[in-house]
Design an enzyme around this catalytic site. Structure first.
Site, PDB file in Angstrom:
ATOM      1  N   TYR A   5       0.819  -1.215   0.000  1.00 33.32           N
ATOM      2  CA  TYR A   5       0.000   0.000   0.000  1.00 33.32           C
ATOM      3  C   TYR A   5       0.853   1.265   0.000  1.00 33.32           C
ATOM      4  O   TYR A   5       0.573   2.217   0.730  1.00 33.32           O
ATOM      5  CB  TYR A   5      -0.955   0.002   1.211  1.00 33.32           C
ATOM      6  N   TYR A  22     -13.176  -6.361   5.052  1.00 32.95           N
ATOM      7  CA  TYR A  22     -11.974  -6.551   4.234  1.00 32.95           C
ATOM      8  C   TYR A  22     -11.739  -8.052   4.112  1.00 32.95           C
ATOM      9  O   TYR A  22     -11.733  -8.773   5.110  1.00 32.95           O
ATOM     10  CB  TYR A  22     -10.753  -5.876   4.866  1.00 32.95           C
ATOM     11  N   ASP A  60     -14.921 -15.562   7.293  1.00 31.85           N
ATOM     12  CA  ASP A  60     -13.526 -15.209   7.049  1.00 31.85           C
ATOM     13  C   ASP A  60     -12.850 -15.000   8.406  1.00 31.85           C
ATOM     14  O   ASP A  60     -12.941 -13.928   9.003  1.00 31.85           O
ATOM     15  CB  ASP A  60     -13.461 -13.948   6.192  1.00 31.85           C
ATOM     16  N   LYS A 119      -3.020 -16.437   8.171  1.00 30.10           N
ATOM     17  CA  LYS A 119      -2.210 -15.622   9.070  1.00 30.10           C
ATOM     18  C   LYS A 119      -1.519 -16.438  10.147  1.00 30.10           C
ATOM     19  O   LYS A 119      -0.409 -16.897   9.974  1.00 30.10           O
ATOM     20  CB  LYS A 119      -3.054 -14.498   9.669  1.00 30.10           C
TER      21      LYS A 119
END
Length: 427
Positions: A17, A145, A246, A275
């Site tokens: 980003y 997200y 998610d 993760k």
């Protein structure tokens, strides 16, 4: 690293980003151990980010190191097409044991975004396989997200998310307002009425509802009432819609439960994890579904094949480390560590509210968030945090920490004090 190395990095290497024409400063790391990052310039920083929420056991963990060493001497990688191996089998056994009882079919992906892509494919292929190809839309909630690949981007918040530039080419899906009622507040059914109305009016075209259970992560670090999730599960059952959870950010203890779905005592039809799966050592994720979904796809068109196959799917090295990471989870120390972290975060971040620049302070499990009224100057904040001996990476209006579970009270205090000092000094 030489000064020339940093110059090369600045001009040639994209970091997440960031812009190559307006790059943010970077800090050279030479090693990591426990909860510490060691900079080339000599600083020793307490890591408040767990390397984007993944290094839950800390760095350089002896059990994870041993698993990696042992596996790499045997087989670092082999294609998963037509081949299987013990690390993958052992990992999937652990995943099926740890996740809700109805989930028993595992797809090993190579990143969280791909796990979401696969979940979306599963949902769409499931509907086609049962003769309901018209159910091809996804429903989701705003402020969410789910990743940076195209299908994942299409179910991220289209206005407040990070992918507005791609609006014209992304698939168009259905968004309900984000839940407003926080955990611990009094529940009111009006919070879920919009989702109910959407399902009632459009269920014949909706394949699945995808959401982050209880904690919305990179979309704004928001926490919502478990009753919303419980009723969302009921609505999915009522209107013949799959539920995709998610849990890439929340899985494996971060919220105080092994999975955030447990706060609402529900089980999804499809679960995404990643993760922390390998304790932050290697990239690995998984999409896990029910036997009903798997069998329906398996008896459908296209030979019944789930149409996805990453090159590094089921990587033996990553699977071996993930097994060791899950063994640490199974030992259960996180069940004591996370509540202790949560209590300390609540006590030590509360003084930030004394600053007129702070809009909100919120804590859920081992997640602490300070929301400012205005966007944060990341470069300036980062410099101040490094000087304070901590690694905290702000984004947007948010200062947040999700530290490793093994952090000591003294190390955590250093993080919270740095955040409070920043809030008060910024006035």
């Amino acid at each position: 690293m030489q000064a020339s190395d940093f110059e090369f990095d600045k001009h040639h290497i994209w970091h997440p980003y960031t812009s190559l024409t307006k790059p943010l400063p970077t800090y050279g790391v030479t090693r990591a151990d426990g909860v510490y990052l060691f900079l080339e310039s000599g600083e020793q920083l307490v890591d408040g980010m767990s390397s984007w929420w993944s290094a839950i056991h800390g760095y350089n963990h002896p059990a994870l190191n041993a698993a990696a060493h042992q596996q790499i001497d045997t087989m670092a990688h082999v294609m998963f097409g037509g081949i299987t191996h013990r690390p993958a089998i052992e990992l999937c056994k652990r995943l099926i044991t740890l996740t809700p009882q109805s989930l028993d079919a595992v797809f090993l992906a190579d990143s969280g975004s791909i796990a979401v892509e696969v979940a979306i494919k599963m949902a769409l292929q499931f509907q086609v396989s049962r003769g309901k190809a018209q159910k091809h839309k996804l429903a989701t909630i705003r402020q969410g997200y789910h990743g940076d690949t195209f299908a994942a981007m299409s179910v991220c918040d289209p206005v407040n998310g990070m992918h507005e530039l791609f609006t014209g080419v992304l698939p168009q899906h259905i968004f309900a307002s984000a839940p407003k009622i926080k955990p611990g507040d009094t529940w009111c059914n009006s919070d879920i009425q919009e989702l109910h109305n959407i399902f009632k009016e459009q269920h014949e075209s909706i394949a699945a509802l995808i959401l982050e259970p209880i904690v919305q992560g990179a979309g704004g670090m928001r926490f919502y009432h478990p009753e919303y999730l419980r009723q969302a599960r009921e609505l999915c059952d009522e209107y013949d819609i799959l539920l995709i959870a998610d849990e890439i950010a929340t899985g494996f203890g971060r919220t105080g439960k092994l999975f955030a779905c447990e706060h609402a005592q529900i089980s999804p039809d499809i679960l995404c994890v990643g993760k922390a799966l390998t304790g932050g050592y290697m990239t690995l994720a998984a999409t896990i579904t029910t036997r009903h979904v798997a069998d329906t796809i398996g008896n459908g068109p296209g030979g019944g094949n789930l149409m996805h196959g990453p090159t590094f799917m089921g990587n033996p090295l990553a699977c071996a480390v993930a097994c060791a990471s899950l063994d640490l989870i199974i030992q259960g120390d996180w069940q004591y560590q996370v509540p202790a972290i949560s209590a300390q975060l609540q006590a030590e971040l509360k003084p930030c509210l004394q600053s007129s620049l702070v809009a909100d302070v919120r804590v859920f499990g081992a997640i602490g968030v300070v929301e400012m009224h205005e966007p944060i100057d990341v470069a300036a904040a980062q410099k101040q945090f490094v000087a304070a001996g901590v690694w905290i990476r702000p984004f947007g209006k948010l200062l947040y920490i999700m530290p490793p579970y093994v952090i000591s009270p003294e190390e955590l205090h250093k993080l919270t004090q740095a955040i409070c000092a920043y809030c008060l000094s910024a006035e």
